[in-house]
Design an enzyme around this catalytic site. Structure first.
Site, PDB file in Angstrom:
ATOM      1  N   SER A  30       0.820  -1.218   0.000  1.00  0.00           N
ATOM      2  CA  SER A  30       0.000   0.000   0.000  1.00  0.00           C
ATOM      3  C   SER A  30       0.850   1.263   0.000  1.00  0.00           C
ATOM      4  O   SER A  30       1.660   1.493   0.896  1.00  0.00           O
ATOM      5  CB  SER A  30      -0.902   0.019   1.239  1.00  0.00           C
ATOM      6  OG  SER A  30      -1.832  -1.025   1.211  1.00  0.00           O
ATOM      7  N   HIS A  61      -2.925   0.732  -4.540  1.00  0.00           N
ATOM      8  CA  HIS A  61      -2.435  -0.382  -5.357  1.00  0.00           C
ATOM      9  C   HIS A  61      -2.830  -0.112  -6.805  1.00  0.00           C
ATOM     10  O   HIS A  61      -4.009  -0.190  -7.163  1.00  0.00           O
ATOM     11  CB  HIS A  61      -3.042  -1.710  -4.885  1.00  0.00           C
ATOM     12  CG  HIS A  61      -2.574  -2.136  -3.527  1.00  0.00           C
ATOM     13  ND1 HIS A  61      -1.655  -3.144  -3.341  1.00  0.00           N
ATOM     14  CD2 HIS A  61      -2.881  -1.685  -2.290  1.00  0.00           C
ATOM     15  CE1 HIS A  61      -1.429  -3.304  -2.046  1.00  0.00           C
ATOM     16  NE2 HIS A  61      -2.170  -2.427  -1.392  1.00  0.00           N
ATOM     17  N   HIS A  83      -5.108  -9.524  -2.174  1.00  0.00           N
ATOM     18  CA  HIS A  83      -5.286  -9.880  -0.768  1.00  0.00           C
ATOM     19  C   HIS A  83      -6.358 -10.957  -0.613  1.00  0.00           C
ATOM     20  O   HIS A  83      -7.319 -11.010  -1.371  1.00  0.00           O
ATOM     21  CB  HIS A  83      -5.705  -8.656   0.052  1.00  0.00           C
ATOM     22  CG  HIS A  83      -4.733  -7.520   0.012  1.00  0.00           C
ATOM     23  ND1 HIS A  83      -4.733  -6.591  -0.997  1.00  0.00           N
ATOM     24  CD2 HIS A  83      -3.733  -7.171   0.860  1.00  0.00           C
ATOM     25  CE1 HIS A  83      -3.768  -5.699  -0.767  1.00  0.00           C
ATOM     26  NE2 HIS A  83      -3.149  -6.029   0.343  1.00  0.00           N
ATOM     27  N   TYR A  85      -8.460 -10.974   1.771  1.00  0.00           N
ATOM     28  CA  TYR A  85      -9.699 -10.332   2.213  1.00  0.00           C
ATOM     29  C   TYR A  85     -10.525  -9.749   1.060  1.00  0.00           C
ATOM     30  O   TYR A  85     -11.681  -9.394   1.240  1.00  0.00           O
ATOM     31  CB  TYR A  85      -9.432  -9.254   3.267  1.00  0.00           C
ATOM     32  CG  TYR A  85      -8.610  -8.071   2.812  1.00  0.00           C
ATOM     33  CD1 TYR A  85      -9.112  -7.107   1.938  1.00  0.00           C
ATOM     34  CD2 TYR A  85      -7.316  -7.888   3.291  1.00  0.00           C
ATOM     35  CE1 TYR A  85      -8.358  -6.025   1.538  1.00  0.00           C
ATOM     36  CE2 TYR A  85      -6.549  -6.802   2.899  1.00  0.00           C
ATOM     37  CZ  TYR A  85      -7.081  -5.875   2.028  1.00  0.00           C
ATOM     38  OH  TYR A  85      -6.339  -4.795   1.624  1.00  0.00           O
ATOM     39  N   GLU A  86      -9.914  -9.651  -0.122  1.00  0.00           N
ATOM     40  CA  GLU A  86     -10.671  -9.192  -1.291  1.00  0.00           C
ATOM     41  C   GLU A  86     -11.531 -10.306  -1.884  1.00  0.00           C
ATOM     42  O   GLU A  86     -12.252 -10.085  -2.863  1.00  0.00           O
ATOM     43  CB  GLU A  86      -9.709  -8.666  -2.360  1.00  0.00           C
ATOM     44  CG  GLU A  86      -8.962  -7.403  -1.950  1.00  0.00           C
ATOM     45  CD  GLU A  86      -7.910  -6.998  -2.965  1.00  0.00           C
ATOM     46  OE1 GLU A  86      -8.237  -6.196  -3.862  1.00  0.00           O
ATOM     47  OE2 GLU A  86      -6.760  -7.485  -2.875  1.00  0.00           O
ATOM     48  N   ALA A 113       2.572  -2.253   4.154  1.00  0.00           N
ATOM     49  CA  ALA A 113       2.258  -1.274   5.187  1.00  0.00           C
ATOM     50  C   ALA A 113       1.698  -2.064   6.365  1.00  0.00           C
ATOM     51  O   ALA A 113       0.867  -2.953   6.181  1.00  0.00           O
ATOM     52  CB  ALA A 113       1.227  -0.276   4.674  1.00  0.00           C
ATOM     53  N   MET A 209      -2.114  -7.490   6.794  1.00  0.00           N
ATOM     54  CA  MET A 209      -3.083  -8.364   6.138  1.00  0.00           C
ATOM     55  C   MET A 209      -2.548  -8.948   4.837  1.00  0.00           C
ATOM     56  O   MET A 209      -3.304  -9.257   3.921  1.00  0.00           O
ATOM     57  CB  MET A 209      -4.378  -7.583   5.863  1.00  0.00           C
ATOM     58  CG  MET A 209      -4.996  -6.945   7.081  1.00  0.00           C
ATOM     59  SD  MET A 209      -6.374  -5.855   6.648  1.00  0.00           S
ATOM     60  CE  MET A 209      -6.671  -5.052   8.233  1.00  0.00           C
ATOM     61  N   SER A 210      -1.224  -9.120   4.755  1.00  0.00           N
ATOM     62  CA  SER A 210      -0.634  -9.630   3.511  1.00  0.00           C
ATOM     63  C   SER A 210       0.655 -10.364   3.831  1.00  0.00           C
ATOM     64  O   SER A 210       0.887 -10.774   4.961  1.00  0.00           O
ATOM     65  CB  SER A 210      -0.346  -8.457   2.558  1.00  0.00           C
ATOM     66  OG  SER A 210       0.666  -7.615   3.098  1.00  0.00           O
ATOM     67  N   ASN A 233       1.049   3.049  11.189  1.00  0.00           N
ATOM     68  CA  ASN A 233       0.146   3.443  12.264  1.00  0.00           C
ATOM     69  C   ASN A 233       0.416   2.577  13.487  1.00  0.00           C
ATOM     70  O   ASN A 233       0.998   1.502  13.375  1.00  0.00           O
ATOM     71  CB  ASN A 233      -1.323   3.286  11.840  1.00  0.00           C
ATOM     72  CG  ASN A 233      -1.636   1.873  11.358  1.00  0.00           C
ATOM     73  OD1 ASN A 233      -1.438   1.549  10.193  1.00  0.00           O
ATOM     74  ND2 ASN A 233      -2.112   1.028  12.256  1.00  0.00           N
ATOM     75  N   HIS A 244      -7.515   3.598   6.790  1.00  0.00           N
ATOM     76  CA  HIS A 244      -6.595   3.364   5.678  1.00  0.00           C
ATOM     77  C   HIS A 244      -6.004   4.667   5.144  1.00  0.00           C
ATOM     78  O   HIS A 244      -4.889   4.681   4.614  1.00  0.00           O
ATOM     79  CB  HIS A 244      -7.314   2.614   4.560  1.00  0.00           C
ATOM     80  CG  HIS A 244      -6.396   2.134   3.472  1.00  0.00           C
ATOM     81  ND1 HIS A 244      -5.432   1.177   3.678  1.00  0.00           N
ATOM     82  CD2 HIS A 244      -6.268   2.519   2.168  1.00  0.00           C
ATOM     83  CE1 HIS A 244      -4.769   0.961   2.564  1.00  0.00           C
ATOM     84  NE2 HIS A 244      -5.250   1.764   1.631  1.00  0.00           N
TER      85      HIS A 244
END
Length: 269
Positions: A30, A61, A83, A85-86, A113, A209-210, A233, A244
């Site tokens: 990201s 992306h 991802h 989650y997609e 990220a 998440m990756s 963060n 995000h």
């Protein structure tokens, strides 16, 4: 069509487009895809035009595959990853790593990220190890014997030599580079404060998440890996709220150090 047939078809397509013997694959997370714009003699392909390829739907992306010269090396860069989650299968999430191996890459630089557990926003962190907390493994199913063994060793999934080089380069450039353990979760919801407290107890320094599925497949394929997290963060419980937009904003602030580091590392590997 089997997974192996898809890999061969995509490899042949990319070779016909001029993608010839890349040395390193770059998976840019990201807000970090801008590095690919510095690739010279570039062959640029939209994800939508590549057979068996996925789509990137997340802000930050770009959804382009870029091949060419960077820091004196032939690289194949993903401007945006896929991802879990997609709604993608892990076969699709990790498909680009299979292609990098099939095209002859010797190593992969994977970036992301991440939320900081042991480090604060603006930190660059090499990944020394990971914890797979996604509940899934991309190697479940028939093993691709031409890529690697049924039960691959993950003891050195993140190359010690690559990490050593990264820290030496960072010292020369005056860039602060930390090191820690990355824990991968499925997303897309951010973690709860209780989960982050648990992850800290488990030894995690950053959460995202990756990356984990891709590195498992890279290790299975015998590829050397350098992982770099941009801590964008504080993780849940360390700040009031997570969003995000902040991830993209902090990445924008540290991207120059990130780009300088990756280019210098590539030149040394």
């Amino acid at each position: 069509m089997s997974l192996l047939e898809k890999i061969n078809e995509t490899r042949d397509f990319l070779t016909a487009q001029g993608v010839q013997e890349p040395e390193f694959g770059l998976i840019l997370g990201s807000g970090l895809g801008e590095l690919a714009e510095e690739i010279e003699n570039a062959v640029v392909l939209d994800y939508a035009d590549i057979p068996n390829w996925g789509r990137s739907t997340v802000t930050g992306h770009a959804g382009k595959l870029v091949y060419g010269d960077l820091a004196g090396r032939k690289v194949l860069a993903l401007q945006g990853r896929f991802h879990f989650y997609e709604g993608n299968s892990l076969d699709l999430v990790t498909f680009p790593v299979r292609i990098m191996k099939a095209l002859g890459c010797q190593g992969v630089l994977v970036t992301n990220a991440a939320g900081g557990i042991g480090f604060g926003p603006g930190t660059l962190m090499t990944i020394s190890d990971h914890i797979n907390f996604t509940g899934r493994n991309p190697l479940i199913g028939e093993n691709l014997e031409t890529f690697g063994p049924r039960f691959p060793d993950m003891s050195n999934a993140y190359s010690k030599d690559y990490r050593k080089t990264a820290h030496q380069v960072a010292d020369k450039l005056g860039i602060k580079l930390d090191e820690g353990v990355y824990i991968g979760v499925s997303g897309p919801s951010y973690e709860t404060p209780a989960e982050i407290r648990a992850f800290k107890t488990m030894g995690a320094d950053a959460v995202g998440m990756s990356t984990v599925p891709e590195v498992i497949v890279a290790a299975h394929s015998g590829l050397n890996v350098l992982g770099i997290s941009a801590i964008t963060n504080h993780a849940a419980g360390f700040q009031d709220e997570l969003n995000h937009d902040e991830v993209v904003a902090v990445t924008e602030r540290i991207k120059e150090d990130f780009k300088s580091l990756v280019k210098a590392v590539l030149a040394e590997l």
